[in-house]
Design an enzyme around this catalytic site. Structure first.
Site, PDB file in Angstrom:
ATOM      1  N   ALA A  65       0.853  -1.182   0.000  1.00  0.00           N
ATOM      2  CA  ALA A  65       0.000   0.000   0.000  1.00  0.00           C
ATOM      3  C   ALA A  65       0.891   1.236   0.000  1.00  0.00           C
ATOM      4  O   ALA A  65       2.041   1.189   0.453  1.00  0.00           O
ATOM      5  CB  ALA A  65      -0.907  -0.013   1.218  1.00  0.00           C
ATOM      6  N   GLY A 108       0.721  -5.104   1.015  1.00  0.00           N
ATOM      7  CA  GLY A 108      -0.476  -5.213   0.193  1.00  0.00           C
ATOM      8  C   GLY A 108      -0.208  -5.862  -1.165  1.00  0.00           C
ATOM      9  O   GLY A 108      -1.120  -6.440  -1.768  1.00  0.00           O
ATOM     10  N   GLU A 111      -0.338  -9.489  -0.462  1.00  0.00           N
ATOM     11  CA  GLU A 111      -1.735  -9.807  -0.146  1.00  0.00           C
ATOM     12  C   GLU A 111      -2.591  -9.823  -1.418  1.00  0.00           C
ATOM     13  O   GLU A 111      -3.482 -10.656  -1.564  1.00  0.00           O
ATOM     14  CB  GLU A 111      -2.262  -8.792   0.865  1.00  0.00           C
ATOM     15  N   GLU A 131       4.899  -4.941   7.181  1.00  0.00           N
ATOM     16  CA  GLU A 131       4.143  -3.916   7.917  1.00  0.00           C
ATOM     17  C   GLU A 131       4.639  -3.726   9.348  1.00  0.00           C
ATOM     18  O   GLU A 131       4.521  -2.638   9.910  1.00  0.00           O
ATOM     19  CB  GLU A 131       2.645  -4.277   7.946  1.00  0.00           C
TER      20      GLU A 131
HETATM   21  C1  HXC Z   1       4.960   4.479  -1.233  1.00  0.00           C
HETATM   22  C2  HXC Z   1       6.868   3.523  -2.110  1.00  0.00           C
HETATM   23  C3  HXC Z   1       6.526   2.286  -1.545  1.00  0.00           C
HETATM   24  C4  HXC Z   1       5.305   2.207  -0.793  1.00  0.00           C
HETATM   25  C5  HXC Z   1       8.399   2.063  -2.592  1.00  0.00           C
HETATM   26  N1  HXC Z   1       8.017   3.349  -2.751  1.00  0.00           N
HETATM   27  N2  HXC Z   1       7.502   1.398  -1.865  1.00  0.00           N
HETATM   28  N3  HXC Z   1       6.080   4.612  -1.944  1.00  0.00           N
HETATM   29  N4  HXC Z   1       4.561   3.326  -0.658  1.00  0.00           N
HETATM   30  N5  HXC Z   1       4.886   1.048  -0.265  1.00  0.00           N
HETATM   31  C6  HXC Z   1       8.734   4.404  -3.491  1.00  0.00           C
HETATM   32  C7  HXC Z   1       9.933   4.914  -2.727  1.00  0.00           C
HETATM   33  O1  HXC Z   1       9.530   5.836  -1.755  1.00  0.00           O
HETATM   34  C8  HXC Z   1      10.748   5.518  -3.827  1.00  0.00           C
HETATM   35  O2  HXC Z   1      10.186   6.771  -4.166  1.00  0.00           O
HETATM   36  C9  HXC Z   1      10.492   4.578  -5.002  1.00  0.00           C
HETATM   37  O3  HXC Z   1       9.273   3.888  -4.695  1.00  0.00           O
HETATM   38  C10 HXC Z   1      11.597   3.533  -5.173  1.00  0.00           C
HETATM   39  O4  HXC Z   1      11.773   2.875  -3.931  1.00  0.00           O
HETATM   40  P1  HXC Z   1      13.196   2.770  -3.179  1.00  0.00           P
HETATM   41  O5  HXC Z   1      12.902   2.572  -1.741  1.00  0.00           O
HETATM   42  O6  HXC Z   1      14.072   3.908  -3.564  1.00  0.00           O
HETATM   43  O7  HXC Z   1      13.772   1.451  -3.841  1.00  0.00           O
HETATM   44  P2  HXC Z   1      14.786   0.386  -3.185  1.00  0.00           P
HETATM   45  O8  HXC Z   1      15.842   1.097  -2.390  1.00  0.00           O
HETATM   46  O9  HXC Z   1      15.187  -0.514  -4.299  1.00  0.00           O
HETATM   47  O10 HXC Z   1      13.881  -0.450  -2.115  1.00  0.00           O
HETATM   48  C11 HXC Z   1      12.814  -1.220  -2.556  1.00  0.00           C
HETATM   49  C12 HXC Z   1      11.941  -1.614  -1.346  1.00  0.00           C
HETATM   50  C13 HXC Z   1      11.526  -0.353  -0.543  1.00  0.00           C
HETATM   51  C14 HXC Z   1      12.697  -2.610  -0.438  1.00  0.00           C
HETATM   52  C15 HXC Z   1      10.694  -2.348  -1.913  1.00  0.00           C
HETATM   53  O11 HXC Z   1      10.992   0.594  -1.449  1.00  0.00           O
HETATM   54  C16 HXC Z   1      10.535  -0.598   0.528  1.00  0.00           C
HETATM   55  O12 HXC Z   1      10.839  -1.099   1.604  1.00  0.00           O
HETATM   56  N6  HXC Z   1       9.262  -0.201   0.283  1.00  0.00           N
HETATM   57  C17 HXC Z   1       8.185  -0.296   1.272  1.00  0.00           C
HETATM   58  C18 HXC Z   1       7.736  -1.735   1.435  1.00  0.00           C
HETATM   59  C19 HXC Z   1       6.649  -1.822   2.494  1.00  0.00           C
HETATM   60  O13 HXC Z   1       6.859  -1.503   3.667  1.00  0.00           O
HETATM   61  N7  HXC Z   1       5.437  -2.266   2.095  1.00  0.00           N
HETATM   62  C20 HXC Z   1       4.294  -2.420   3.007  1.00  0.00           C
HETATM   63  C21 HXC Z   1       3.433  -1.173   2.975  1.00  0.00           C
HETATM   64  S1  HXC Z   1       2.117  -1.243   4.152  1.00  0.00           S
HETATM   65  P3  HXC Z   1      11.130   8.090  -4.325  1.00  0.00           P
HETATM   66  O14 HXC Z   1      10.109   9.154  -4.645  1.00  0.00           O
HETATM   67  O15 HXC Z   1      11.846   8.264  -3.047  1.00  0.00           O
HETATM   68  O16 HXC Z   1      12.020   7.738  -5.471  1.00  0.00           O
HETATM   69  C22 HXC Z   1       0.942  -2.227   3.393  1.00  0.00           C
HETATM   70  C23 HXC Z   1      -0.346  -2.463   4.165  1.00  0.00           C
HETATM   71  C24 HXC Z   1      -1.392  -3.152   3.339  1.00  0.00           C
HETATM   72  O17 HXC Z   1       1.103  -2.688   2.322  1.00  0.00           O
HETATM   73  C25 HXC Z   1      -2.766  -3.090   3.954  1.00  0.00           C
HETATM   74  C26 HXC Z   1      -3.474  -1.791   3.708  1.00  0.00           C
HETATM   75  C27 HXC Z   1      -4.932  -1.756   4.133  1.00  0.00           C
END
Ligand code: HXC
Length: 257
Positions: A65, A108, A111, A131
Site C-alpha cells: 500500500a 499489500g 496480499e 508492515e
Molecule cells: C509508497 C513507495 C513504496 C510504498 C516504494 N516506494 N515502496 N512509496 N509506498 N509502499 C517508493 C519509494 O519511496 C521511492 O520513491 C520509489 O518507490 C523507489 O523505492 P526505493 O525505496 O528507492 O527502492 P529500493 O531502495 O530498491 O527499495 C525497494 C523496497 C523499498 C525494499 C521495496 O521501497 C521498501 O521497503 N518499500 C516499502 C515496502 C513496504 O513496507 N510495504 C508495506 C506497505 S504497508 P522516491 O520518490 O523516493 O524515489 C501495506 C499495508 C497493506 O502494504 C494493507 C493496507 C490496508
C-alpha cells in the site's frame, strides 16, 4: 487510455491487467486500487473473458500500500475504508486470476497476489509482509491467507520479523505455483491463462468457488458445496458437450452455457 495507474489488454479470452506506477514500485494508492477494481470487475462481467492475468513490472509486482498516502490517516479514516473503500470487489471476482509476480510483492502487494487463484513467480520475486517495520500489521488479509498458504510458523516468522522470502523459498513453502525465469514470466502466465480460458466458463466459476470454499469453510461444509455444485454442473450444456466429446474422441467445443 482510460486509466492512469494500470494498463489493460485483451488477447482472445485472456485479459491482462498491468500495475503501472513504476516511479513508486507500483505502490497501491487509491487511484491504482479503484482502477484495478473497475477493470477487474469489468472483465469479470464479460463472458468473453475466461481468465485474467495480473502483473506488475520486472522490478515490482507491488511494494505494498502507498505509505505516503496512508501514513497520516486516522482510525476513523481507515474504519470508513481508508484509501481503498472498494477493496472487497477483488475478492468477489468469479473469473480465475493468475498473478504473475516479478520483483517485490510486499505488504499489500503480497496480499493482492494471495487474492489471486494461481501465483507464478519470476526467479527474482521477493515476497514479504513488512508492515511490522512500519508499526502496524497486514491489512489486506495477509495475517489470514499467509498462514493458510505456508503454515502457521513460517507465516509468523515473516509477519513478526518483516523478512522477505525469495521465489525458491516461496515455492517450497506453497505460496507459489511455479517459478520461471523472469524473461518468460508473462508468456508463461498467459499460457496458463489461455489453457484455463478455453474451458467452460460456468465450470470455471464453480471450480473456483469450490477452491475458495476449501480455504473458508470446515471440511464438511466444503464437501457439501462440492457435491451440490458437481450435481448442478450436469444442468449445463458444456457438461453434456464435454462428456460427449470425450466419448467421440474429439476436442470439446464449449459454448460457455
Ligand atoms: C509508497 C513507495 C513504496 C510504498 C516504494 N516506494 N515502496 N512509496 N509506498 N509502499 C517508493 C519509494 O519511496 C521511492 O520513491 C520509489 O518507490 C523507489 O523505492 P526505493 O525505496 O528507492 O527502492 P529500493 O531502495 O530498491 O527499495 C525497494 C523496497 C523499498 C525494499 C521495496 O521501497 C521498501 O521497503 N518499500 C516499502 C515496502 C513496504 O513496507 N510495504 C508495506 C506497505 S504497508 P522516491 O520518490 O523516493 O524515489 C501495506 C499495508 C497493506 O502494504 C494493507 C493496507 C490496508
Amino acid at each position: 487510455g482510460k486509466y492512469t495507474a494500470i494498463l489493460t489488454e485483451v488477447n482472445g479470452r485472456v485479459a491482462t491487467i498491468t500495475l503501472n506506477r513504476p516511479e513508486a514500485l507500483n505502490a497501491l494508492n487509491s487511484t491504482l486500487v479503484s482502477e484495478l477494481i473497475e477493470a477487474a470487475l469489468g472483465f469479470d462481467a464479460d463472458p468473453n473473458i475466461g481468465a485474467i492475468v495480473l502483473t506488475g513490472s520486472e522490478r515490482a509486482f507491488a511494494a505494498g500500500a502507498d505509505i505516503k498516502e496512508m501514513g497520516s490517516l486516522s482510525y476513523s479514516d481507515m474504519l470508513l475504508g481508508g484509501p481503498f473503500p472498494s477493496w472487497e470487489g477483488f475478492e468477489r471476482l468469479r473469473t480465475p486470476v493468475i498473478a504473475a509476480v516479478s520483483g517485490y510483492a510486499l505488504g499489500g502487494g503480497c496480499e493482492l497476489a494471495m487474492m489471486c487463484d494461481i501465483i507464478l513467480a519470476a526467479d527474482n520475486a521477493k515476497f514479504g509482509q513488512p508492515e511490522i517495520n512500519l508499526g502496524t500489521l497486514p491489512g489486506f488479509g495477509g495475517s489470514q491467507r499467509l498462514p493458510r498458504a505456508v503454515g502457521k510458523y513460517k507465516a509468523a516468522e515473516l509477519v513478526l520479523t518483516g523478512r522477505q522470502m525469495g521465489a525458491e523459498e516461496a515455492e517450497r513453502s506453497g505460496l507459489v505455483s511455479r517459478v520461471v525465469p523472469a524473461a518468460e514470466l508473462l508468456e508463461e502466465a498467459r499460457k496458463v491463462a489461455q489453457t484455463i480460458a478455453e474451458k467452460s466458463l460456468p465450470a470455471l466459476y464453480v471450480a473456483k468457488a469450490a477452491l475458495q470454499a476449501a480455504q473458508e469453510t470446515p471440511l464438511a461444509e466444503g464437501l457439501k458445496f462440492e457435491r451440490q455444485a458437481f450435481a448442478a454442473s450436469f444442468a449445463t450444456e458444456d457438461q453434456k458437450e464435454g462428456m460427449r466429446a470425450f466419448a467421440e474422441k474429439r476436442a470439446a467445443d464449449f459454448s460457455h452455457r
